[in-house]
Design an enzyme around this catalytic site. Structure first.
Site, PDB file in Angstrom:
ATOM      1  N   GLU A  94      37.061   8.092 -13.144  1.00 49.26           N
ATOM      2  CA  GLU A  94      38.310   8.781 -12.831  1.00 49.26           C
ATOM      3  C   GLU A  94      38.573  10.075 -13.596  1.00 49.26           C
ATOM      4  O   GLU A  94      39.489  10.157 -14.421  1.00 49.26           O
ATOM      5  CB  GLU A  94      39.487   7.801 -12.996  1.00 49.26           C
ATOM      6  CG  GLU A  94      39.407   6.638 -12.031  1.00 49.26           C
ATOM      7  CD  GLU A  94      40.669   5.759 -11.995  1.00 49.26           C
ATOM      8  OE1 GLU A  94      41.567   5.967 -12.825  1.00 49.26           O
ATOM      9  OE2 GLU A  94      40.733   4.875 -11.120  1.00 49.26           O
TER      10      GLU A  94
ATOM     11  N   GLU B  74      37.015   0.868  -7.057  1.00 49.09           N
ATOM     12  CA  GLU B  74      38.155   0.082  -7.534  1.00 49.09           C
ATOM     13  C   GLU B  74      39.134  -0.057  -6.383  1.00 49.09           C
ATOM     14  O   GLU B  74      39.432   0.927  -5.699  1.00 49.09           O
ATOM     15  CB  GLU B  74      38.897   0.764  -8.702  1.00 49.09           C
ATOM     16  CG  GLU B  74      38.135   0.800 -10.002  1.00 49.09           C
ATOM     17  CD  GLU B  74      38.977   1.351 -11.175  1.00 49.09           C
ATOM     18  OE1 GLU B  74      40.216   1.472 -11.022  1.00 49.09           O
ATOM     19  OE2 GLU B  74      38.388   1.673 -12.209  1.00 49.09           O
TER      20      GLU B  74
END
Ligand SMILES: *[C@@H]1O[C@H](CO)[C@@H](O)[C@H](O)[C@H]1NC(C)=O
Ligand SMILES: *[C@@H]1O[C@H](CO)[C@@H](O)[C@H](O)[C@H]1NC(C)=O
Ligand SMILES: *[C@@H]1O[C@H](CO)[C@@H](O)[C@H](O)[C@H]1NC(C)=O
Length: 417
Positions: free
Chosen positions: A164, A271
């Site tokens: 991320e 995710e």
């Protein structure tokens, strides 16, 4: 998932696609009912805690192999292992390894790959080291060369460049990903997949807005997979048990799906999660079903998250007491790849043409596995729909001429003989 929440959580203790596409020539993929190559979960723990380096057992923990085994036996075939770069190379990006942390990381990876599953190395660093955005692509490349050297001989390792990236220049995110790819290949790790992540928390819903430039990445081995993350709460942050509505999973993936198709890329949801409630359950299943219908570009997904220290965390898939375990494992199971076989097929590369052909009868592409259209008016299960498996309570007889075949213990499907 955003780092602030992580710290809070942590401190709380037929019919075959006969011909592979150009991209897949090197790795004939076995097509299962869902069409996915990988379905699994992140195994959190080693990235927990804000003390650096911190103390094993106090600040952070490694996942428990007997818990991984439960999920592996259920049929998951990919486990993402988050860890911190500062704990692995404490002095600097180009510095030497902390030997115990490296050894523990390796033993976790080796446990996973020893079962025939894939292990994803996930430096859970948000594009930062020691609190600052990583600006040196050359240091980042060296870091990845050093790490990949340690895992170069293990075909079942996947390198995830970083978790991320966010609030960074898009050009830097692209350059860091390219540096990682180049560094990994320079280490002689040439058989493994590389998962690249984008800016803006690598969100699928906003991918086209922030990460269009990521299409420029190149790999001498042509084994890049675009890892995107997607939560189903109002701001896609993965901080609420409430999902927007029952179709939000599919809705949020649509533009990214088009992007993958337009650019000829493969994607993976690294995710995702939803709370334990009927709206989220439907939204999660809708997302997986939509991805399965588009498995020409979506290779699979990993739930966030399992691991020993989640306590009562709403998304915990830790066997068997995690808050989401008993609700979501049966939903995910419907999309698991055929157990054990994907790994050997994918890992054996071009040698697998004969194997893929001989197992062709067990390989299908399908539309939605369940739902109102699953049976004929006579109550017989139609082609491609589920007809059995552990805890299956629905009809088990297939309409002619199909037969009910075991894909894995959890999933039987009506297919042609
Ligand atoms: C899946 O594979 C694992 C590891 O090879 C094995 O222990 C387990 O029994 C298999 N499960 C099923 C459902 O076949
Ligand atoms: C769910 O929300 C999305 C985003 O607002 C919207 O596009 C979609 O139509 C909604 N679905 C339903 C069933 O209301
Ligand atoms: C599956 O069924 C068994 C009994 O046959 C039960 O003990 C178990 O809880 C069920 N599992 C799920 C996930 O529903």
């Amino acid at each position: 998932m955003r780092i602030t929440n992580l710290i809070v959580a942590a401190s709380a203790a037929s019919l075959v696609q006969a011909l592979p596409s150009k991209r897949e020539v090197k790795d004939i993929k076995k097509r299962t009912a869902s069409g996915f190559t990988w379905v699994g979960v992140s195994e959190s723990g080693a990235e927990f805690g804000s003390n650096i380096p911190g103390t094993l057992g106090t600040d952070y923990i490694w996942p428990e192999t007997d818990k991984i085994a439960v999920l592996r036996e259920a049929g998951m075939n990919i486990f993402r292992i988050p860890f911190l770069m500062e704990r692995l190379t404490p002095d600097s990006l180009t510095g030497s390894f902390a030997s115990t942390y490296l050894a523990d990381l390796k033993s976790t990876v080796e446990y996973v790959t020893g079962t025939g599953a894939y292990a994803v190395l996930d430096p859970h660093n948000y594009g930062r080291y020691d609190g600052s955005i990583i600006e040196s692509t050359s240091d980042f490349k060296t870091w990845w060369t050093n790490v990949a050297t340690e895992f170069a001989s293990n075909d079942l390792v996947i390198f995830d460049t970083n978790n991320e990236y966010h609030d960074m220049e898009e050009s830097l995110v692209v350059e860091l990903n390219q540096a990682a790819i180049n560094g990994i290949r320079a280490a002689g790790a040439t058989t493994q997949y590389i998962f690249v992540e984008g800016n803006a928390y690598t969100g699928a819903w906003s991918w086209t807005e922030y990460n269009d430039d990521m299409s420029a990445l190149t790999d001498t081995e042509d084994k890049i997979i675009y890892e995107m993350h997607q939560y189903l709460d109002s701001d896609s942050s993965g901080t609420s048990e409430t999902c927007v509505n029952s179709t939000i999973g599919q809705n949020r993936l649509e533009s990214a799906t088009e992007w993958l198709k337009t650019n000829g890329k493969l994607g993976f949801i690294g995710e995702f999660a939803g709370g334990v409630n009927s709206v989220c359950e439907e939204a999660v299943e809708g997302m997986l079903s939509y991805m399965s219908e588009n498995s020409d570009v979506w290779t699979g997904a990993e739930w966030w998250s399992a691991g020993p220290w989640w306590g009562s965390y709403m998304y915990s898939l830790e066997p068997t007491t995690g808050a989401a375990y008993s609700t979501y494992l049966p939903i995910l199971e419907k999309y698991f790849p055929a157990n054990g076989t994907t790994a050997s097929v994918a890992a054996s590369g071009s040698a697998s043409v004969a194997a893929a052909t001989s197992t062709a009868a067990a390989i299908q592409e399908t539309t939605t596995p369940n739902g109102p259209e699953a049976t004929t008016s006579a109550g017989l299960v139609k082609q491609y729909y589920q007809c059995g498996g552990i805890n299956w309570t629905g009809p088990t007889e297939c309409e002619s001429p199909y037969t009910c075949k075991e894909q894995n213990v959890w999933y039987y499907q009506c297919v042609a003989e």
